[in-house]
Enzyme design. Structure first.
Site: not given
Ligand SMILES: Cc1cc2nc3c(=O)[nH]c(=O)nc-3n(C[C@H](O)[C@H](O)[C@H](O)COP(=O)(O)OP(=O)(O)OC[C@H]3O[C@@H](n4cnc5c(N)ncnc54)[C@H](O)[C@@H]3O)c2cc1C
Length: 380
Positions: A156, A363, A365
């Protein structure tokens, strides 16, 4: 706090707005549909100082503050969320990490190239199985003499393929221990470092998102940013500032959607009246503008704190959380106001709707922002 927008910030806003109209607006849908990351546009932005907004002039940057930065991201995002996202990632994440934590030699080497867009920056924290739980990363850096050897995949990553330089945060200690991550700079072309799969996304389609793959990638210790073990702590600080830019991105998207809906509601006639004369529509407009204004006030407060060098962890999380949720709601209402036309690609609101959603995810959720805010509130 002074709510008056300074003449200087207004000037910056005009520059960004003119740029967006001339260089971005004519191509928005082409880039969106073909998922093109338009590198040449970023090179042009570099000439105007937009790629090194917060970088001091001595390193080739514009030397501006957070009010101007918020304004730039907002004006660009009003026209195209994707370009706004890439601009925010380049400025806040890669460049921001180097600006905050590099030594003087590293700053002199990287910042002038990043600030002028000679190089595009990427920042890799997230992995396939560690998003919100980023501290549990699997990508490792192992010391070998005076070098480090990096293995693993970051997912990502904005500009993971096109980035000329990346800041990558790797695990250098035992899993699930404190201070077990370290940040490094890795340049494109370093053997063992490559871009991987590009994501096919719902929105923000002109902002490249891809894997970064490290396969026995050897880098010298001089590429390490700060102390061994400080990588995750540094990342949290980088994200404190980055969240102001994602909040500004959300604000720009919301304003773009609102302005389009306001205009359309006065031009579209049903039952021999403009649809804005129906309370069902005008109340939506009232909610939209109220929530946008509230989001903007939170962002301005976070900008003010950041400019004064104070802790912004709670405020930037609040601004990011609120502005991104408002952006999704406003964009949704804008599509509703456009009716069937809003569901087509002939009008801009469907794209605002798709782009806005990213702001509640990237950055950190919305749920993670609430964890950050409540932790700060409950600190004794
Ligand atoms: C277009 C795009 C650009 C991006 N650019 C970058 C980048 O340049 N560099 C980088 O490092 N990352 C980047 N990201 C990654 C982004 O920061 C992550 O997607 C984000 O932090 C969420 O992680 P995940 O997708 O693994 O979701 P998960 O962590 O798997 O979360 C899934 C769901 O569970 C919820 N959840 C997880 N833990 C908890 C908790 N403890 N309590 C309650 N709810 C929870 C979340 O809120 C979410 O609804 C990017 C993502 C996208 C989509």
């Amino acid at each position: 706090m002074n709510f008056q927008v300074s003449e200087h910030t207004q000037h910056v806003a005009h520059t960004a707005k003119d740029f967006a109209q001339q260089y971005i607006k004519p191509h928005v849908m082409d880039w969106d549909e073909s998922q093109v990351f338009p590198v040449s546009v970023f090179k042009e932005m570099g000439k105007l100082g937009l790629m090194g907004v917060l970088v001091p002039e001595k390193y080739g940057g514009a030397g501006l503050g957070y009010f101007e930065y918020k304004t730039i991201i907002e004006e660009i995002a009003k026209v195209c969320g994707s370009i706004g996202l890439s601009l925010a990632a380049h400025n806040s994440l890669c460049t921001g990490h180097i600006l905050s934590f590099a030594n003087e030699e590293q700053k002199k080497k990287y910042l002038p190239k990043l600030a002028t867009a000679e190089w595009i920056g990427a920042w890799g924290l997230t992995e396939a199985n560690t998003g919100s739980d980023a501290g549990n990363m699997k990508c490792t850096a192992v010391k070998d003499g005076n070098d480090w050897i990096i293995n693993g995949t970051k997912n990502w990553i904005t500009h993971g393929i096109s980035g000329d330089v990346a800041v990558v945060i790797c695990r250098t200690g035992e899993p699930r221990t404190k201070n077990n991550a370290t940040a490094f700079v890795v340049e494109k072309g370093t053997p063992g470092f490559s871009g991987g799969k590009k994501e096919n996304k719902l929105g923000m389609r002109a902002s490249e998102t891809s894997e970064m793959i490290f396969d026995n990638c050897r880098i010298p210790d001089s590429n390490r940013l700060g102390e061994v073990g400080d990588g995750f702590k540094q990342s949290l600080k980088v994200l404190d500032g980055g969240r102001i830019s994602i909040a500004s991105l959300a604000l720009g998207i919301a304003k773009g959607a609102y302005e389009a809906a306001l205009k359309y509601s006065q031009e579209r006639y049903q039952f021999d009246k403009p649809i804005s004369s129906f309370q069902g529509i005008s109340f939506k407009l009232a909610d939209m503008v109220t929530e946008i204004t509230a989001a903007e006030l939170l962002i301005l407060q976070a900008c003010d704190l950041k400019n004064r060098g104070e802790s912004v962890t709670k405020l930037s999380a609040m601004a990011k959380y609120y502005a991104s949720e408002v952006s999704v709601k406003v964009a949704n209402d804008a599509v509703q106001i456009f009716g069937g036309y809003g569901y087509t690609k002939d009008f801009p609101v469907e794209k605002f709707y798709r782009d806005a959603k990213l702001c509640t995810i990237g950055e950190g959720t919305s749920e993670i922002q609430k964890i950050v805010i409540s932790r700060e509130v409950l600190k004794s």
